[in-house]
Scaffold this active site. Structure first.
Site, PDB file in Angstrom:
ATOM      1  N   ARG A   9      -7.174   4.295 -10.431  1.00  0.00           N
ATOM      2  CA  ARG A   9      -7.062   3.126  -9.553  1.00  0.00           C
ATOM      3  C   ARG A   9      -8.341   2.880  -8.756  1.00  0.00           C
ATOM      4  O   ARG A   9      -8.464   1.861  -8.082  1.00  0.00           O
ATOM      5  CB  ARG A   9      -5.878   3.309  -8.610  1.00  0.00           C
ATOM      6  CG  ARG A   9      -4.556   3.346  -9.361  1.00  0.00           C
ATOM      7  CD  ARG A   9      -3.370   3.474  -8.442  1.00  0.00           C
ATOM      8  NE  ARG A   9      -3.307   2.322  -7.564  1.00  0.00           N
ATOM      9  CZ  ARG A   9      -2.705   2.318  -6.388  1.00  0.00           C
ATOM     10  NH1 ARG A   9      -2.125   3.408  -5.938  1.00  0.00           N
ATOM     11  NH2 ARG A   9      -2.687   1.232  -5.654  1.00  0.00           N
ATOM     12  N   CYS A  10      -9.282   3.806  -8.817  1.00  0.00           N
ATOM     13  CA  CYS A  10     -10.527   3.703  -8.049  1.00  0.00           C
ATOM     14  C   CYS A  10     -11.634   3.116  -8.923  1.00  0.00           C
ATOM     15  O   CYS A  10     -11.930   3.638 -10.001  1.00  0.00           O
ATOM     16  CB  CYS A  10     -10.918   5.102  -7.553  1.00  0.00           C
ATOM     17  SG  CYS A  10     -12.571   5.192  -6.846  1.00  0.00           S
ATOM     18  N   SER A  11     -12.266   2.056  -8.454  1.00  0.00           N
ATOM     19  CA  SER A  11     -13.310   1.404  -9.251  1.00  0.00           C
ATOM     20  C   SER A  11     -14.507   2.325  -9.483  1.00  0.00           C
ATOM     21  O   SER A  11     -15.069   2.341 -10.580  1.00  0.00           O
ATOM     22  CB  SER A  11     -13.753   0.102  -8.595  1.00  0.00           C
ATOM     23  OG  SER A  11     -14.354   0.342  -7.339  1.00  0.00           O
TER      24      SER A  11
END
Length: 113
Positions: A9-11
């Site tokens: 979920r973390c870019s």
């Protein structure tokens, strides 16, 4: 072997994983939120990163304050908090040949290769 502590979920985590792929570097993906590192593993990570526990923590997360952590917290309190609440661990982390780098910016991990 290369390992990435990854949060899909973390870019920055996604960018780092893509960077490794683009460089033809195969990494074992560890979804650390689902499989949290133990306190011992965090000690090892800190040694590999050559940083203090506070530098591995996401201190701006609300959970940090909710747990009563602050600038006076001990290293062991911080390590135990990360082991019990992996969302407090900065991400992504790439480990290669006994050394590690936090992928902020993602290109920083290339120093390992």
């Amino acid at each position: 072997m290369t390992v990435i502590y990854h949060n899909p979920r973390c870019s920055k985590s996604r960018q780092t994983l893509q960077l490794l792929t683009d460089q033809s570097i195969t990494a074992e993906v560890r979804l650390y939120l689902k499989e949290p590192p133990s306190s011992e593993e965090i000690h090892t990570l800190l040694d590999q990163l050559a940083i203090q526990p506070i530098e591995l923590m996401r201190t701006k997360e609300a959970l940090y304050k909710e747990l009563g952590l602050n600038k006076d917290s001990s290293d062991e309190e911080r390590i135990n908090a990360m082991a019990n609440n992996p969302s407090l661990i900065e991400r992504p982390i790439v480990i290669h040949q006994g050394k590690a780098k936090i992928g902020r910016p993602p290109e920083a991990v290339l120093e390992l290769f």
